[in-house]
Scaffold this motif. Structure first.
Motif, PDB file in Angstrom:
ATOM      1  N   PRO A 242       1.855 -42.888  11.294  1.00 22.92           N
ATOM      2  CA  PRO A 242       0.844 -42.127  10.564  1.00 22.92           C
ATOM      3  C   PRO A 242       1.510 -41.046   9.721  1.00 22.92           C
ATOM      4  O   PRO A 242       2.666 -40.681   9.957  1.00 22.92           O
ATOM      5  N   ARG A 243       0.775 -40.559   8.740  1.00 28.76           N
ATOM      6  CA  ARG A 243       1.281 -39.422   7.976  1.00 28.76           C
ATOM      7  C   ARG A 243       0.128 -38.481   7.652  1.00 28.76           C
ATOM      8  O   ARG A 243      -1.043 -38.886   7.594  1.00 28.76           O
ATOM      9  N   LEU A 244       0.491 -37.241   7.419  1.00 30.14           N
ATOM     10  CA  LEU A 244      -0.469 -36.203   7.066  1.00 30.14           C
ATOM     11  C   LEU A 244       0.089 -35.473   5.855  1.00 30.14           C
ATOM     12  O   LEU A 244       1.226 -34.992   5.896  1.00 30.14           O
ATOM     13  N   GLU A 245      -0.682 -35.442   4.786  1.00 31.78           N
ATOM     14  CA  GLU A 245      -0.275 -34.779   3.546  1.00 31.78           C
ATOM     15  C   GLU A 245       1.104 -35.239   3.085  1.00 31.78           C
ATOM     16  O   GLU A 245       1.954 -34.433   2.695  1.00 31.78           O
ATOM     17  N   GLY A 246       1.340 -36.541   3.170  1.00 28.63           N
ATOM     18  CA  GLY A 246       2.590 -37.129   2.693  1.00 28.63           C
ATOM     19  C   GLY A 246       3.762 -37.062   3.639  1.00 28.63           C
ATOM     20  O   GLY A 246       4.810 -37.643   3.375  1.00 28.63           O
ATOM     21  N   GLU A 247       3.625 -36.372   4.754  1.00 28.13           N
ATOM     22  CA  GLU A 247       4.713 -36.246   5.724  1.00 28.13           C
ATOM     23  C   GLU A 247       4.492 -37.188   6.900  1.00 28.13           C
ATOM     24  O   GLU A 247       3.451 -37.129   7.555  1.00 28.13           O
ATOM     25  N   SER A 248       5.474 -38.046   7.177  1.00 27.95           N
ATOM     26  CA  SER A 248       5.374 -38.965   8.305  1.00 27.95           C
ATOM     27  C   SER A 248       5.395 -38.190   9.611  1.00 27.95           C
ATOM     28  O   SER A 248       6.130 -37.209   9.750  1.00 27.95           O
ATOM     29  N   LEU A 249       4.595 -38.644  10.536  1.00 33.86           N
ATOM     30  CA  LEU A 249       4.551 -38.047  11.872  1.00 33.86           C
ATOM     31  C   LEU A 249       5.261 -38.972  12.839  1.00 33.86           C
ATOM     32  O   LEU A 249       6.057 -39.800  12.444  1.00 33.86           O
ATOM     33  N   ASP A 250       4.946 -38.884  14.095  1.00 33.41           N
ATOM     34  CA  ASP A 250       5.519 -39.695  15.157  1.00 33.41           C
ATOM     35  C   ASP A 250       5.318 -41.187  14.882  1.00 33.41           C
ATOM     36  O   ASP A 250       4.342 -41.585  14.253  1.00 33.41           O
ATOM     37  N   VAL A 251       6.228 -42.007  15.360  1.00 31.52           N
ATOM     38  CA  VAL A 251       6.114 -43.461  15.260  1.00 31.52           C
ATOM     39  C   VAL A 251       5.879 -44.007  16.661  1.00 31.52           C
ATOM     40  O   VAL A 251       6.511 -43.570  17.618  1.00 31.52           O
ATOM     41  N   LYS A 252       4.954 -44.952  16.771  1.00 29.19           N
ATOM     42  CA  LYS A 252       4.739 -45.623  18.057  1.00 29.19           C
ATOM     43  C   LYS A 252       5.123 -47.092  17.884  1.00 29.19           C
ATOM     44  O   LYS A 252       4.717 -47.740  16.931  1.00 29.19           O
ATOM     45  N   LEU A 253       5.906 -47.591  18.838  1.00 26.57           N
ATOM     46  CA  LEU A 253       6.414 -48.964  18.799  1.00 26.57           C
ATOM     47  C   LEU A 253       5.849 -49.774  19.958  1.00 26.57           C
ATOM     48  O   LEU A 253       5.544 -49.213  21.009  1.00 26.57           O
ATOM     49  N   ASN A 254       5.776 -51.076  19.751  1.00 25.60           N
ATOM     50  CA  ASN A 254       5.272 -51.930  20.829  1.00 25.60           C
ATOM     51  C   ASN A 254       6.139 -51.824  22.079  1.00 25.60           C
ATOM     52  O   ASN A 254       5.634 -51.892  23.191  1.00 25.60           O
ATOM     53  N   GLU A 255       7.445 -51.581  21.908  1.00 25.13           N
ATOM     54  CA  GLU A 255       8.329 -51.439  23.065  1.00 25.13           C
ATOM     55  C   GLU A 255       7.972 -50.215  23.906  1.00 25.13           C
ATOM     56  O   GLU A 255       8.185 -50.207  25.113  1.00 25.13           O
ATOM     57  N   ASP A 256       7.448 -49.174  23.249  1.00 24.71           N
ATOM     58  CA  ASP A 256       7.042 -47.968  23.985  1.00 24.71           C
ATOM     59  C   ASP A 256       5.955 -48.286  25.012  1.00 24.71           C
ATOM     60  O   ASP A 256       5.822 -47.603  26.017  1.00 24.71           O
ATOM     61  N   TYR A 257       5.179 -49.322  24.730  1.00 25.53           N
ATOM     62  CA  TYR A 257       4.062 -49.704  25.601  1.00 25.53           C
ATOM     63  C   TYR A 257       4.408 -50.924  26.460  1.00 25.53           C
ATOM     64  O   TYR A 257       3.558 -51.448  27.173  1.00 25.53           O
ATOM     65  N   ARG A 258       5.649 -51.389  26.311  1.00 24.53           N
ATOM     66  CA  ARG A 258       6.117 -52.575  27.047  1.00 24.53           C
ATOM     67  C   ARG A 258       5.191 -53.771  26.835  1.00 24.53           C
ATOM     68  O   ARG A 258       4.826 -54.482  27.772  1.00 24.53           O
ATOM     69  N   LYS A 259       4.822 -53.973  25.580  1.00 19.86           N
ATOM     70  CA  LYS A 259       3.935 -55.071  25.200  1.00 19.86           C
ATOM     71  C   LYS A 259       4.565 -55.844  24.051  1.00 19.86           C
ATOM     72  O   LYS A 259       5.375 -55.326  23.284  1.00 19.86           O
ATOM     73  N   LYS A 260       4.150 -57.104  23.914  1.00 18.73           N
ATOM     74  CA  LYS A 260       4.572 -57.901  22.770  1.00 18.73           C
ATOM     75  C   LYS A 260       3.901 -57.357  21.516  1.00 18.73           C
ATOM     76  O   LYS A 260       2.805 -56.785  21.579  1.00 18.73           O
ATOM     77  N   ALA A 261       4.528 -57.577  20.380  1.00 21.71           N
ATOM     78  CA  ALA A 261       3.978 -57.098  19.109  1.00 21.71           C
ATOM     79  C   ALA A 261       2.589 -57.668  18.844  1.00 21.71           C
ATOM     80  O   ALA A 261       1.759 -57.021  18.204  1.00 21.71           O
ATOM     81  N   THR A 262       2.329 -58.857  19.357  1.00 18.88           N
ATOM     82  CA  THR A 262       1.043 -59.516  19.118  1.00 18.88           C
ATOM     83  C   THR A 262      -0.047 -59.121  20.108  1.00 18.88           C
ATOM     84  O   THR A 262      -1.184 -59.575  19.982  1.00 18.88           O
ATOM     85  N   ASP A 263       0.267 -58.282  21.085  1.00 18.78           N
ATOM     86  CA  ASP A 263      -0.727 -57.853  22.071  1.00 18.78           C
ATOM     87  C   ASP A 263      -1.572 -56.720  21.492  1.00 18.78           C
ATOM     88  O   ASP A 263      -1.075 -55.611  21.291  1.00 18.78           O
ATOM     89  N   PRO A 264      -2.851 -56.964  21.229  1.00 13.97           N
ATOM     90  CA  PRO A 264      -3.685 -55.934  20.599  1.00 13.97           C
ATOM     91  C   PRO A 264      -3.900 -54.699  21.464  1.00 13.97           C
ATOM     92  O   PRO A 264      -4.241 -53.636  20.947  1.00 13.97           O
ATOM     93  N   LYS A 265      -3.662 -54.818  22.765  1.00 10.47           N
ATOM     94  CA  LYS A 265      -3.863 -53.657  23.644  1.00 10.47           C
ATOM     95  C   LYS A 265      -2.978 -52.497  23.223  1.00 10.47           C
ATOM     96  O   LYS A 265      -3.409 -51.347  23.213  1.00 10.47           O
ATOM     97  N   TRP A 266      -1.733 -52.782  22.883  1.00  8.38           N
ATOM     98  CA  TRP A 266      -0.807 -51.694  22.571  1.00  8.38           C
ATOM     99  C   TRP A 266      -1.179 -51.012  21.268  1.00  8.38           C
ATOM    100  O   TRP A 266      -1.209 -49.795  21.191  1.00  8.38           O
ATOM    101  N   TYR A 267      -1.441 -51.790  20.205  1.00  8.77           N
ATOM    102  CA  TYR A 267      -1.677 -51.127  18.916  1.00  8.77           C
ATOM    103  C   TYR A 267      -3.051 -50.469  18.847  1.00  8.77           C
ATOM    104  O   TYR A 267      -3.219 -49.461  18.168  1.00  8.77           O
ATOM    105  N   LYS A 268      -4.014 -50.974  19.592  1.00  8.32           N
ATOM    106  CA  LYS A 268      -5.312 -50.296  19.655  1.00  8.32           C
ATOM    107  C   LYS A 268      -5.180 -48.960  20.402  1.00  8.32           C
ATOM    108  O   LYS A 268      -5.761 -47.957  20.007  1.00  8.32           O
TER     109      LYS A 268
END
Length: 118
Positions: free
Chosen positions: A54-80
């Protein structure tokens, strides 16, 4: 069909890219409401997300990765869940993501596209 073209035609269709820095950065950013539509579309097609930025006023904030949630990239649970957490931290952010589109899906789209041309 290339990944970028596939995403433009099937995922980003009728949504507005909010990134005005086209010359320096080709990353697409979408409003909170448009990104919610993107998440719905990718879930239906089985596309994965490796990371959400995400970003706010053009500045990128924290990044969340599927690995952070120990889920596959295709698992909607993590990105939701990640999207929900970002929305709680700060409303009205702009969102970008890195997507995983399988070759199988791209090839199937090529076949559909070729049949339409016949």
């Amino acid at each position: 069909m290339e990944k970028t073209e596939f995403l433009e035609k099937n995922i980003f269709l009728n949504l507005k890219n909010l990134n005005n820095e086209i010359d320096t950065d080709s990353t697409l950013y979408f409003s909170e409401s448009d990104f919610e539509i993107i998440l719905e579309r990718i879930e239906k097609l089985g596309i994965g997300i490796h990371g959400i930025t995400p970003r706010l006023e053009g500045e990128s904030l924290d990044v969340k990765l599927n690995e952070d949630y120990r889920k596959k990239a295709t698992d909607p649970k993590w990105y939701k869940k990640a999207f929900s957490e970002f929305k709680k931290q700060q409303p009205n952010l702009q969102y970008s993501a890195t997507y995983k589109v399988s070759d199988k899906l791209l090839n199937r789209q090529n076949i559909i596209g070729n049949k339409e041309l016949s």
